[in-house]
Write an enzyme that holds these catalytic residues in place. Structure first.
Site, PDB file in Angstrom:
ATOM      1  N   HIS A  18      25.019  19.158  50.555  1.00  0.00           N
ATOM      2  CA  HIS A  18      23.937  19.255  49.563  1.00  0.00           C
ATOM      3  C   HIS A  18      22.864  18.199  49.836  1.00  0.00           C
ATOM      4  O   HIS A  18      21.672  18.489  49.810  1.00  0.00           O
ATOM      5  CB  HIS A  18      24.474  19.008  48.140  1.00  0.00           C
ATOM      6  CG  HIS A  18      25.422  20.044  47.620  1.00  0.00           C
ATOM      7  ND1 HIS A  18      26.644  19.721  47.066  1.00  0.00           N
ATOM      8  CD2 HIS A  18      25.325  21.390  47.537  1.00  0.00           C
ATOM      9  CE1 HIS A  18      27.250  20.818  46.669  1.00  0.00           C
ATOM     10  NE2 HIS A  18      26.477  21.854  46.948  1.00  0.00           N
ATOM     11  N   LYS A  42      32.249  30.059  37.681  1.00  0.00           N
ATOM     12  CA  LYS A  42      33.007  28.832  37.986  1.00  0.00           C
ATOM     13  C   LYS A  42      33.256  28.008  36.732  1.00  0.00           C
ATOM     14  O   LYS A  42      32.433  27.989  35.818  1.00  0.00           O
ATOM     15  CB  LYS A  42      32.219  27.955  38.969  1.00  0.00           C
ATOM     16  CG  LYS A  42      32.055  28.549  40.365  1.00  0.00           C
ATOM     17  CD  LYS A  42      31.272  27.591  41.251  1.00  0.00           C
ATOM     18  CE  LYS A  42      31.065  28.139  42.647  1.00  0.00           C
ATOM     19  NZ  LYS A  42      30.100  27.326  43.427  1.00  0.00           N
ATOM     20  N   ARG A  91      25.252  28.035  54.893  1.00  0.00           N
ATOM     21  CA  ARG A  91      26.209  27.461  55.826  1.00  0.00           C
ATOM     22  C   ARG A  91      26.621  28.453  56.907  1.00  0.00           C
ATOM     23  O   ARG A  91      26.641  28.147  58.073  1.00  0.00           O
ATOM     24  CB  ARG A  91      27.461  26.981  55.081  1.00  0.00           C
ATOM     25  CG  ARG A  91      27.250  25.719  54.299  1.00  0.00           C
ATOM     26  CD  ARG A  91      28.366  25.471  53.352  1.00  0.00           C
ATOM     27  NE  ARG A  91      28.525  26.619  52.458  1.00  0.00           N
ATOM     28  CZ  ARG A  91      29.316  26.638  51.408  1.00  0.00           C
ATOM     29  NH1 ARG A  91      30.058  25.600  51.134  1.00  0.00           N
ATOM     30  NH2 ARG A  91      29.384  27.696  50.631  1.00  0.00           N
ATOM     31  N   SER A 129      32.031  21.929  47.802  1.00  0.00           N
ATOM     32  CA  SER A 129      32.566  21.117  46.699  1.00  0.00           C
ATOM     33  C   SER A 129      34.045  21.437  46.479  1.00  0.00           C
ATOM     34  O   SER A 129      34.840  20.550  46.149  1.00  0.00           O
ATOM     35  CB  SER A 129      31.784  21.397  45.415  1.00  0.00           C
ATOM     36  OG  SER A 129      30.434  21.063  45.578  1.00  0.00           O
TER      37      SER A 129
HETATM   38  O1  PNS Z   1      26.490  25.977  43.795  1.00  0.00           O
HETATM   39  P1  PNS Z   1      26.584  27.403  43.313  1.00  0.00           P
HETATM   40  O2  PNS Z   1      27.648  27.542  42.246  1.00  0.00           O
HETATM   41  O3  PNS Z   1      26.784  28.381  44.426  1.00  0.00           O
HETATM   42  O4  PNS Z   1      25.167  27.730  42.659  1.00  0.00           O
HETATM   43  C1  PNS Z   1      24.937  28.968  42.037  1.00  0.00           C
HETATM   44  C2  PNS Z   1      23.829  28.805  40.971  1.00  0.00           C
HETATM   45  C3  PNS Z   1      24.253  27.781  39.945  1.00  0.00           C
HETATM   46  C4  PNS Z   1      22.556  28.362  41.666  1.00  0.00           C
HETATM   47  C5  PNS Z   1      23.619  30.201  40.313  1.00  0.00           C
HETATM   48  O5  PNS Z   1      24.809  30.612  39.705  1.00  0.00           O
HETATM   49  C6  PNS Z   1      22.481  30.160  39.304  1.00  0.00           C
HETATM   50  O6  PNS Z   1      21.323  30.292  39.680  1.00  0.00           O
HETATM   51  N1  PNS Z   1      22.799  29.946  37.997  1.00  0.00           N
HETATM   52  C7  PNS Z   1      21.821  29.869  36.937  1.00  0.00           C
HETATM   53  C8  PNS Z   1      21.941  31.085  35.992  1.00  0.00           C
HETATM   54  C9  PNS Z   1      21.291  32.288  36.664  1.00  0.00           C
HETATM   55  O7  PNS Z   1      20.088  32.346  36.831  1.00  0.00           O
HETATM   56  N2  PNS Z   1      22.126  33.265  37.051  1.00  0.00           N
HETATM   57  C10 PNS Z   1      21.675  34.419  37.770  1.00  0.00           C
HETATM   58  C11 PNS Z   1      21.575  34.103  39.244  1.00  0.00           C
HETATM   59  S1  PNS Z   1      21.020  35.462  40.163  1.00  0.00           S
END
Ligand code: PNS
Length: 161
Positions: A18, A42, A91, A129
């Site tokens: 990150h 998650k 990645r 993570s």
């Molecule tokens: O590190 P991650 O868990 O892969 O990140 C995913 C994240 C948090 C960026 C994604 O779940 C997100 O954008 N969450 C915010 C809520 C949202 O907009 N959800 C729809 C995404 S298309």
């Protein structure tokens, strides 16, 4: 016009992977907001406050980086801060389908929410993570996986799990 981008993620916790993406984004754009967001798939180990604090410590030397959290839609947050792009790290091919789906959904929800992908550094390709938590909980050394400034905090916290 100054460019503001958002680096969203769960950051549970922030890893060297990150930090590499955030550092490179900070050289490309005027303002980078690292956003602790909600991933409904998650259950985080660290609270949003803990995750923000770890990101703040890890990015303290990057003057154009700020840290925020939000529990709503990323597409709405992008509007709120008038950001021009979402920056994410890729990645491996396995990341692509999930990231592509999110990028297209965000674009559909907010036509200004474009996603810029940065290729993860070769040394961080394997890192996540989940790997950090898994290795740390079982007593493995996570020194090379997380920023130095938060190493002790994470170890202490993982031992109490
Ligand atoms: O590190 P991650 O868990 O892969 O990140 C995913 C994240 C948090 C960026 C994604 O779940 C997100 O954008 N969450 C915010 C809520 C949202 O907009 N959800 C729809 C995404 S298309």
């Amino acid at each position: 016009m100054a460019t503001t981008v958002v680096c969203p993620g769960s950051f549970d916790p922030i890893t060297m992977g990150h930090l590499d993406i955030i550092t490179r984004a900070s050289k490309m754009f005027d303002n980078v907001i690292v956003l602790v967001s909600c991933n409904t798939a998650k259950t985080p180990l660290f609270s949003a406050e803990e995750r923000m604090e770890m990101i703040k410590k890890s990015t303290a030397n990057l003057k154009n980086v700020t840290v925020d959290s939000d529990d709503g839609l990323l597409a709405d947050y992008m509007r709120k801060v008038d950001a021009c792009a979402i920056v994410k790290g890729l990645r491996a091919v396995s990341d692509f389908e999930y990231e592509f789906q999110m990028a297209l959904t965000n674009k559909k929800l907010n036509s200004n929410a474009d996603t810029v992908f940065l290729t993860a550094g070769a040394e961080n390709m394997y890192l996540s993570s989940s790997i950090v938590k898994s290795v740390g909980k079982l007593g493995g050394d996570i020194k090379n996986f997380v920023p130095d400034v938060i190493y002790d905090d994470i170890c202490t916290r993982l031992k109490s799990c």
